[in-house]
Design a protein around this motif. Structure first.
Motif, PDB file in Angstrom:
ATOM      1  N   GLU A  97       0.832  -1.209   0.000  1.00 60.39           N
ATOM      2  CA  GLU A  97       0.000   0.000   0.000  1.00 60.39           C
ATOM      3  C   GLU A  97       0.865   1.257   0.000  1.00 60.39           C
ATOM      4  N   GLN A  98       1.945   1.219   0.760  1.00 59.73           N
ATOM      5  CA  GLN A  98       2.803   2.395   0.894  1.00 59.73           C
ATOM      6  C   GLN A  98       3.336   2.875  -0.450  1.00 59.73           C
ATOM      7  N   PHE A  99       3.832   1.981  -1.283  1.00 59.77           N
ATOM      8  CA  PHE A  99       4.342   2.490  -2.553  1.00 59.77           C
ATOM      9  C   PHE A  99       3.310   2.501  -3.664  1.00 59.77           C
ATOM     10  N   MET A 100       2.215   1.786  -3.523  1.00 56.15           N
ATOM     11  CA  MET A 100       1.133   1.863  -4.508  1.00 56.15           C
ATOM     12  C   MET A 100       0.484   3.251  -4.498  1.00 56.15           C
ATOM     13  N   ILE A 101       0.382   3.841  -3.323  1.00 55.48           N
ATOM     14  CA  ILE A 101      -0.186   5.193  -3.239  1.00 55.48           C
ATOM     15  C   ILE A 101       0.588   6.145  -4.146  1.00 55.48           C
ATOM     16  N   GLN A 102       1.894   6.002  -4.178  1.00 55.66           N
ATOM     17  CA  GLN A 102       2.729   6.885  -4.992  1.00 55.66           C
ATOM     18  C   GLN A 102       2.656   6.550  -6.479  1.00 55.66           C
ATOM     19  N   LEU A 103       2.280   5.345  -6.810  1.00 54.42           N
ATOM     20  CA  LEU A 103       2.191   4.966  -8.218  1.00 54.42           C
ATOM     21  C   LEU A 103       1.070   5.696  -8.945  1.00 54.42           C
ATOM     22  N   LYS A 104       0.069   6.145  -8.212  1.00 53.10           N
ATOM     23  CA  LYS A 104      -1.042   6.852  -8.848  1.00 53.10           C
ATOM     24  C   LYS A 104      -0.553   8.061  -9.631  1.00 53.10           C
ATOM     25  N   GLY A 105       0.433   8.757  -9.118  1.00 55.71           N
ATOM     26  CA  GLY A 105       0.938   9.950  -9.782  1.00 55.71           C
ATOM     27  C   GLY A 105       2.147   9.698 -10.663  1.00 55.71           C
ATOM     28  N   GLY A 135      -3.178  -4.702   0.181  1.00 55.20           N
ATOM     29  CA  GLY A 135      -2.365  -4.509  -1.008  1.00 55.20           C
ATOM     30  C   GLY A 135      -3.196  -4.627  -2.275  1.00 55.20           C
ATOM     31  N   GLY A 136      -4.108  -5.580  -2.296  1.00 55.50           N
ATOM     32  CA  GLY A 136      -4.981  -5.763  -3.461  1.00 55.50           C
ATOM     33  C   GLY A 136      -5.847  -4.543  -3.723  1.00 55.50           C
ATOM     34  N   GLU A 137      -6.367  -3.943  -2.664  1.00 54.08           N
ATOM     35  CA  GLU A 137      -7.180  -2.730  -2.822  1.00 54.08           C
ATOM     36  C   GLU A 137      -6.322  -1.557  -3.295  1.00 54.08           C
ATOM     37  N   ALA A 138      -5.111  -1.446  -2.772  1.00 52.87           N
ATOM     38  CA  ALA A 138      -4.205  -0.374  -3.193  1.00 52.87           C
ATOM     39  C   ALA A 138      -3.829  -0.554  -4.668  1.00 52.87           C
ATOM     40  N   ILE A 139      -3.604  -1.788  -5.081  1.00 53.22           N
ATOM     41  CA  ILE A 139      -3.296  -2.074  -6.482  1.00 53.22           C
ATOM     42  C   ILE A 139      -4.495  -1.728  -7.360  1.00 53.22           C
ATOM     43  N   ALA A 140      -5.703  -2.039  -6.878  1.00 55.68           N
ATOM     44  CA  ALA A 140      -6.926  -1.709  -7.627  1.00 55.68           C
ATOM     45  C   ALA A 140      -7.020  -0.203  -7.857  1.00 55.68           C
ATOM     46  N   LYS A 148      -0.380   4.494 -17.478  1.00 55.19           N
ATOM     47  CA  LYS A 148       0.860   4.028 -18.094  1.00 55.19           C
ATOM     48  C   LYS A 148       1.197   2.576 -17.751  1.00 55.19           C
ATOM     49  N   LEU A 149       0.661   2.049 -16.672  1.00 54.50           N
ATOM     50  CA  LEU A 149       0.978   0.689 -16.251  1.00 54.50           C
ATOM     51  C   LEU A 149       0.416  -0.309 -17.271  1.00 54.50           C
ATOM     52  N   LYS A 150       1.321  -1.064 -17.902  1.00 55.27           N
ATOM     53  CA  LYS A 150       0.914  -2.003 -18.941  1.00 55.27           C
ATOM     54  C   LYS A 150       1.086  -3.451 -18.520  1.00 55.27           C
ATOM     55  N   ILE A 151       2.063  -3.721 -17.661  1.00 54.32           N
ATOM     56  CA  ILE A 151       2.338  -5.092 -17.226  1.00 54.32           C
ATOM     57  C   ILE A 151       2.298  -5.145 -15.708  1.00 54.32           C
ATOM     58  N   LEU A 152       1.443  -6.006 -15.176  1.00 56.47           N
ATOM     59  CA  LEU A 152       1.278  -6.147 -13.731  1.00 56.47           C
ATOM     60  C   LEU A 152       1.290  -7.633 -13.389  1.00 56.47           C
ATOM     61  N   LYS A 153       2.296  -8.034 -12.633  1.00 55.27           N
ATOM     62  CA  LYS A 153       2.439  -9.441 -12.263  1.00 55.27           C
ATOM     63  C   LYS A 153       2.201  -9.587 -10.765  1.00 55.27           C
ATOM     64  N   LEU A 154       1.143 -10.325 -10.432  1.00 55.85           N
ATOM     65  CA  LEU A 154       0.744 -10.513  -9.034  1.00 55.85           C
ATOM     66  C   LEU A 154       0.587 -11.989  -8.674  1.00 55.85           C
ATOM     67  N   GLY A 155       1.134 -12.867  -9.473  1.00 55.96           N
ATOM     68  CA  GLY A 155       0.995 -14.301  -9.215  1.00 55.96           C
ATOM     69  C   GLY A 155       1.608 -14.713  -7.885  1.00 55.96           C
ATOM     70  N   ASP A 166     -12.438  -6.088  -5.694  1.00 54.02           N
ATOM     71  CA  ASP A 166     -12.042  -4.713  -5.986  1.00 54.02           C
ATOM     72  C   ASP A 166     -11.077  -4.656  -7.163  1.00 54.02           C
ATOM     73  N   LEU A 167     -10.138  -5.566  -7.191  1.00 52.17           N
ATOM     74  CA  LEU A 167      -9.160  -5.632  -8.274  1.00 52.17           C
ATOM     75  C   LEU A 167      -9.858  -5.933  -9.607  1.00 52.17           C
ATOM     76  N   ALA A 168     -10.769  -6.885  -9.597  1.00 51.66           N
ATOM     77  CA  ALA A 168     -11.497  -7.240 -10.821  1.00 51.66           C
ATOM     78  C   ALA A 168     -12.349  -6.085 -11.315  1.00 51.66           C
ATOM     79  N   SER A 169     -13.002  -5.379 -10.416  1.00 45.78           N
ATOM     80  CA  SER A 169     -13.833  -4.244 -10.846  1.00 45.78           C
ATOM     81  C   SER A 169     -12.982  -3.079 -11.336  1.00 45.78           C
ATOM     82  N   ALA A 170     -11.771  -2.950 -10.845  1.00 42.63           N
ATOM     83  CA  ALA A 170     -10.881  -1.877 -11.293  1.00 42.63           C
ATOM     84  C   ALA A 170     -10.468  -2.077 -12.744  1.00 42.63           C
TER      85      ALA A 170
END
Length: 185
Positions: A97-105, A135-140, A148-155, A166-170
Motif C-alpha cells: 500500500e505504501q508504494f502503490m499510493i505513490q504509483l497513482k501519480g 495490497g490488493g485494494e491499493a493495487i486496484a 501508463k501501467l501495462k504489465i502487472l504481475k501478481l501471481g 475490488d481488483l477485478a472491478s478496477a
C-alpha cells in the motif's frame, strides 16, 4: 556493523558508488539477501541516476523502511523508472500500500512485478477493520488511475475475498493494461 549481513555491507558500498555512475540504466540486486539496512541507501542512490529505467530487488527482504524509500522514489516528479521487479521480496499488504499510493501519480512506470509476495495476507483483518487498505485494494486504485501501467504481475500472492473483487472491478476502468498475471492467488 556487526548486525549487517555480507550482502548488506557490499550493497552499502555499492550505494555510495552508484551516484558516480549516471549512465547506468538497469540495476539488478536480486537474490542477495539484502534487507532494509542496505536497500534504503541503494534506492536513495538510484533515485539520483537520471536515466535509470529498471530496478530488480527481487528475492531480498523489503520491509517498511525499504518500501518507504521506494515510495519516495516513485513519487519524484522526474522518476524515470519504467520497470520495478520485486518478486519474492517479502512484501505484505502494508508495504505494498505504501508504494502503490505513490504509483497513482507516476506516469513513467509501465511494469511492476510483485509475484510471490505476501500481498493479501491481511485480507481477513478487513472483516474487523474495514478501514484497512489491503495490497490488493491499493493495487486496484492504481489500476483505476494509472494509465501508463501495462504489465502487472501478481501471481503467487494471497489476493482474495474483497481485494480480489475490488481488483477485478478496477479492470473495467483501465484500458492500457496489456498483461496481468493473477495466477495462484
Amino acid at each position: 556493523l556487526s548486525h549487517y549481513s555480507i550482502g548488506d555491507k557490499i550493497a552499502k558500498i555499492l550505494a555510495e558508488s552508484l551516484i558516480d555512475l549516471p549512465g547506468v540504466q538497469c540495476v539488478d540486486l536480486s537474490d542477495n539477501g539484502l534487507t532494509d539496512l542496505s536497500i534504503v541507501p541503494c534506492v536513495q542512490a538510484m533515485s539520483q541516476i537520471p536515466n535509470l529505467f529498471e530496478i530488480n530487488l527481487g528475492s531480498n527482504t523489503i520491509g517498511f523502511a525499504a518500501s518507504k524509500a521506494i515510495s519516495e522514489y516513485l513519487s519524484m516528479e522526474n522518476c524515470p523508472l519504467q520497470r520495478l521487479l520485486l518478486t519474492n521480496a517479502n512484501i505484505d499488504d502494508y508495504e505494498c500500500e505504501q508504494f502503490m499510493i505513490q504509483l497513482k501519480g507516476n506516469h513513467a512506470l509501465t511494469e511492476i512485478d510483485l509475484s510471490s509476495n505476501l500481498i493479501g495476507s491481511a485480507e481477513q483483518l478487513n472483516v474487523v477493520r474495514p478501514d484497512l487498505i489491503t495490497g490488493g485494494e491499493a493495487i486496484a486504485d492504481v489500476i483505476r488511475s494509472n494509465s501508463k501501467l501495462k504489465i502487472l504481475k501478481l501471481g503467487w500472492n494471497m489476493i482474495r475475498l474483497h481485494s480480489a473483487v475490488d481488483l477485478a472491478s478496477a479492470l473495467e476502468h483501465n484500458k492500457y493494461l496489456v498483461y496481468l498475471d493473477l495466477s495462484c492467488n
